[in-house]
Design a protein around this motif. Sequence first.
Motif, mmCIF file in Angstrom:
data_model
loop_
_atom_site.group_PDB
_atom_site.id
_atom_site.type_symbol
_atom_site.label_atom_id
_atom_site.label_comp_id
_atom_site.label_asym_id
_atom_site.label_seq_id
_atom_site.Cartn_x
_atom_site.Cartn_y
_atom_site.Cartn_z
ATOM 1 N N LEU A 115 -6.243 22.160 4.437
ATOM 2 C CA LEU A 115 -6.339 21.225 5.407
ATOM 3 C C LEU A 115 -6.424 21.801 6.803
ATOM 4 O O LEU A 115 -5.464 22.713 7.139
ATOM 5 C CB LEU A 115 -5.151 20.261 4.946
ATOM 6 C CG LEU A 115 -5.316 18.543 5.348
ATOM 7 C CD1 LEU A 115 -6.221 18.174 4.425
ATOM 8 C CD2 LEU A 115 -4.119 17.898 5.313
ATOM 9 N N ARG A 116 -7.450 21.119 7.627
ATOM 10 C CA ARG A 116 -7.387 21.745 8.951
ATOM 11 C C ARG A 116 -7.308 20.482 9.789
ATOM 12 O O ARG A 116 -8.022 19.488 9.598
ATOM 13 C CB ARG A 116 -8.778 22.411 9.279
ATOM 14 C CG ARG A 116 -8.952 23.688 8.470
ATOM 15 C CD ARG A 116 -10.022 24.568 8.948
ATOM 16 N NE ARG A 116 -11.312 23.833 8.729
ATOM 17 C CZ ARG A 116 -12.528 24.513 9.086
ATOM 18 N NH1 ARG A 116 -12.638 25.539 9.553
ATOM 19 N NH2 ARG A 116 -13.654 23.800 9.197
ATOM 20 N N THR A 117 -6.629 20.489 10.852
ATOM 21 C CA THR A 117 -6.288 19.318 11.903
ATOM 22 C C THR A 117 -6.446 19.683 13.313
ATOM 23 O O THR A 117 -5.691 20.738 13.644
ATOM 24 C CB THR A 117 -5.220 18.536 11.671
ATOM 25 O OG1 THR A 117 -5.135 17.277 12.337
ATOM 26 C CG2 THR A 117 -3.910 19.187 11.728
ATOM 27 N N GLY A 118 -6.986 19.143 14.176
ATOM 28 C CA GLY A 118 -6.791 19.246 15.425
ATOM 29 C C GLY A 118 -5.853 18.473 16.238
ATOM 30 O O GLY A 118 -5.532 18.363 17.411
ATOM 31 N N GLN A 119 -5.179 17.362 15.257
ATOM 32 C CA GLN A 119 -4.394 16.513 15.766
ATOM 33 C C GLN A 119 -3.065 16.380 14.790
ATOM 34 O O GLN A 119 -2.991 15.606 14.069
ATOM 35 C CB GLN A 119 -5.041 14.974 15.718
ATOM 36 C CG GLN A 119 -6.032 15.086 16.674
ATOM 37 C CD GLN A 119 -6.735 13.547 16.512
ATOM 38 O OE1 GLN A 119 -6.264 12.611 16.726
ATOM 39 N NE2 GLN A 119 -8.065 13.634 16.339
ATOM 40 N N PRO A 120 -2.330 17.528 14.847
ATOM 41 C CA PRO A 120 -1.390 17.883 13.848
ATOM 42 C C PRO A 120 -0.210 16.597 13.944
ATOM 43 O O PRO A 120 0.529 16.254 13.005
ATOM 44 C CB PRO A 120 -0.581 19.003 14.340
ATOM 45 C CG PRO A 120 -0.928 19.355 15.806
ATOM 46 C CD PRO A 120 -2.274 18.665 15.971
ATOM 47 N N GLY A 121 -0.296 15.771 15.180
ATOM 48 C CA GLY A 121 0.930 14.769 15.010
ATOM 49 C C GLY A 121 0.423 13.428 14.199
ATOM 50 O O GLY A 121 1.377 12.792 13.631
ATOM 51 N N GLN A 122 -0.727 13.449 13.699
ATOM 52 C CA GLN A 122 -1.347 12.448 12.983
ATOM 53 C C GLN A 122 -0.718 12.840 11.674
ATOM 54 O O GLN A 122 -0.779 11.765 10.625
ATOM 55 C CB GLN A 122 -2.900 12.274 13.093
ATOM 56 C CG GLN A 122 -3.596 11.807 14.520
ATOM 57 C CD GLN A 122 -3.028 10.486 14.504
ATOM 58 O OE1 GLN A 122 -2.113 10.068 15.207
ATOM 59 N NE2 GLN A 122 -3.886 9.469 13.869
ATOM 60 N N ALA A 123 -0.713 14.048 11.336
ATOM 61 C CA ALA A 123 -0.375 14.543 9.992
ATOM 62 C C ALA A 123 0.511 15.486 9.844
ATOM 63 O O ALA A 123 0.186 16.709 9.839
ATOM 64 C CB ALA A 123 -1.473 14.766 9.027
ATOM 65 N N PRO A 124 2.072 15.375 10.136
ATOM 66 C CA PRO A 124 2.922 16.240 10.087
ATOM 67 C C PRO A 124 2.729 17.251 9.050
ATOM 68 O O PRO A 124 2.743 16.862 7.893
ATOM 69 C CB PRO A 124 4.372 15.448 10.415
ATOM 70 C CG PRO A 124 3.763 14.121 10.773
ATOM 71 C CD PRO A 124 2.496 13.995 10.231
ATOM 72 N N GLU A 125 3.182 18.639 9.317
ATOM 73 C CA GLU A 125 2.808 19.685 7.951
ATOM 74 C C GLU A 125 3.673 19.539 7.072
ATOM 75 O O GLU A 125 3.292 19.277 6.009
ATOM 76 C CB GLU A 125 2.974 20.839 8.578
ATOM 77 C CG GLU A 125 2.752 22.182 7.625
ATOM 78 C CD GLU A 125 2.767 23.390 8.518
ATOM 79 O OE1 GLU A 125 2.869 24.459 7.507
ATOM 80 O OE2 GLU A 125 2.780 23.535 9.693
ATOM 81 N N LYS A 126 4.929 19.236 7.323
ATOM 82 C CA LYS A 126 6.122 19.253 6.321
ATOM 83 C C LYS A 126 5.815 17.964 5.240
ATOM 84 O O LYS A 126 5.812 18.163 4.185
ATOM 85 C CB LYS A 126 7.483 18.826 6.830
ATOM 86 C CG LYS A 126 8.710 18.712 5.992
ATOM 87 C CD LYS A 126 9.913 18.831 6.550
ATOM 88 C CE LYS A 126 11.128 18.599 5.655
ATOM 89 N NZ LYS A 126 12.486 18.861 6.151
ATOM 90 N N VAL A 127 5.363 16.881 6.085
ATOM 91 C CA VAL A 127 5.177 15.561 5.329
ATOM 92 C C VAL A 127 3.813 15.831 4.263
ATOM 93 O O VAL A 127 3.931 15.519 3.033
ATOM 94 C CB VAL A 127 4.736 14.390 6.199
ATOM 95 C CG1 VAL A 127 4.326 13.171 5.236
ATOM 96 C CG2 VAL A 127 5.989 13.982 7.167
ATOM 97 N N VAL A 128 2.816 16.204 4.741
ATOM 98 C CA VAL A 128 1.803 16.535 4.004
ATOM 99 C C VAL A 128 1.810 17.609 3.005
ATOM 100 O O VAL A 128 1.319 17.399 1.833
ATOM 101 C CB VAL A 128 0.458 17.376 5.063
ATOM 102 C CG1 VAL A 128 -0.875 17.656 4.200
ATOM 103 C CG2 VAL A 128 -0.011 15.921 6.125
#
Length: 522
Positions: A115-128
Amino acid sequence: MASDQQEDFLIFADEDLAETADAGREKEYWKVIIVDDEQEVHHLTRMVLSDFEFDGKQLEFLSAYSETEAYRVIREHPDAAIILLDVVMDQDDSGLRLVKYIREELKYSSVRIILRTGQPGQAPEKVVITNYDINDYKEKTELTTQKLFTTIMAALRSYRDIMVIENNKVGLEKIIKSSADLFELKSMKKFASGVLTQLTSILNLHKNALHCNSFAVAKGQEEIYILAASGDYELSENAKIEEVVPAHVLSSIERTFREKKSTFHEDHFTCYFESKTGRENVIYFEGSKSLNEWNRYLIEIYCSNVSVAFENLYLNEEVETAQKEIIFTLGEIAETRSKETGNHVKRVAEYSKLLALKYGLPEEEAELVRLASSMHDVGKVAIPDAVLNKPGKLTPDEFELIKEHANYGYAMLNHSNRDIIKTAAIIAYQHHEKYDGSGYPNGLAGEDIHIYGRITAVADVFDALGSDRVYKSAWSLEDILAHFREQRGKHFDPKLVDIFFENLPAILKIRDQYLDPNLAAG
């Protein structure tokens, strides 16, 4: 992305893409699906990884620019090794929805999802990481050239190991299944052909069938002969091995027989089998890919099962051969008691098989009829000599006694579960029934008479009329043929009479092959 990282990562190299794709078509490759709504990310990923190679295979890139397009591309490529997946595309959770689709609906468990994201706030790492079945989570700002290289290398190693385990599992499942199937094959040639087919399947060479050649051969007293072959070496019936097999292949097979052991080479292997009775077989197999240690382990397991199956098949052949000899001997004893030639048994057997085949019975069933028909008069052993060998005309009571041989034969044979004995019981019981219902012992008519009985009736009467007996001289061929024309639909099944005349040259050839002194020359 920071500017210094952009210099490291955001470099375009479109001109390299076509060359990379063209090179990939000629060899195996790892499929990488890029799912991102930014076209620039696709270009950069391709560029940075353009010269990437792992285990001798390069990367093939497939692109999807939206959630909708990603569903199609991922579905069409179940063999993808890696999916580089953006989180935010059409919707804020597009990537997460795709993860669920891949794992839960498509059931793709092997593919590595990064998973790659430029907006980590939309998908917090711990939750994902906790809630979604992904294999890695990266912010796009983390993926420098070296970091991307490392991430892909780690993912491919993981994917490779998973696929090795999966292929090994499939290979073992095939061995378990094929081991059961092998013991069901009764014909040595069918068995050998099955072994070659299953070896191809176990080694996953079926996709490269043109480059997969194999032999199953046996060693006779004087020569090596072919049981089955595949690939470039598929052979015609009774082909001699030296006529079609390249010298290097024959040399390898002969060496295996001499050394009496299996051998593995870079491009081929041979498996050696020897039964407890001294019968020897070799499997020669060559394919387009070299064998790793696991392949060799699978082959060794499989061949140990094959060895047992070969042994059982040879033992079964010996039992069947002994049974056939006993059956013919009993048939000949019955004929000898009535002072008739044992060649009558052989001729009736061969006539019966020919008629059975031309009638449409399969080869295996026709062979059963051939063997069993030799027992058609076995019930005569219960008839007194004075009646059986009386030179003159029989009295009505004597004729009734003679007719009992059909019942006696059936009573002797009908208790076995062996196909050949059950077939012989039918023939002994019904070969004197007549198509119009005037025969004995039960007055059966038409197709109520088993086809085995109808076939043997034609074979038996044709040979009996052409042979000298204690109560008559042999008829001429002309008179015999006239009798068959007249008895079509009366004594004999009309279809079988037509088959008889259509194949008369072959029937006469059998008669002449087993000719004996008291058989009329016709």
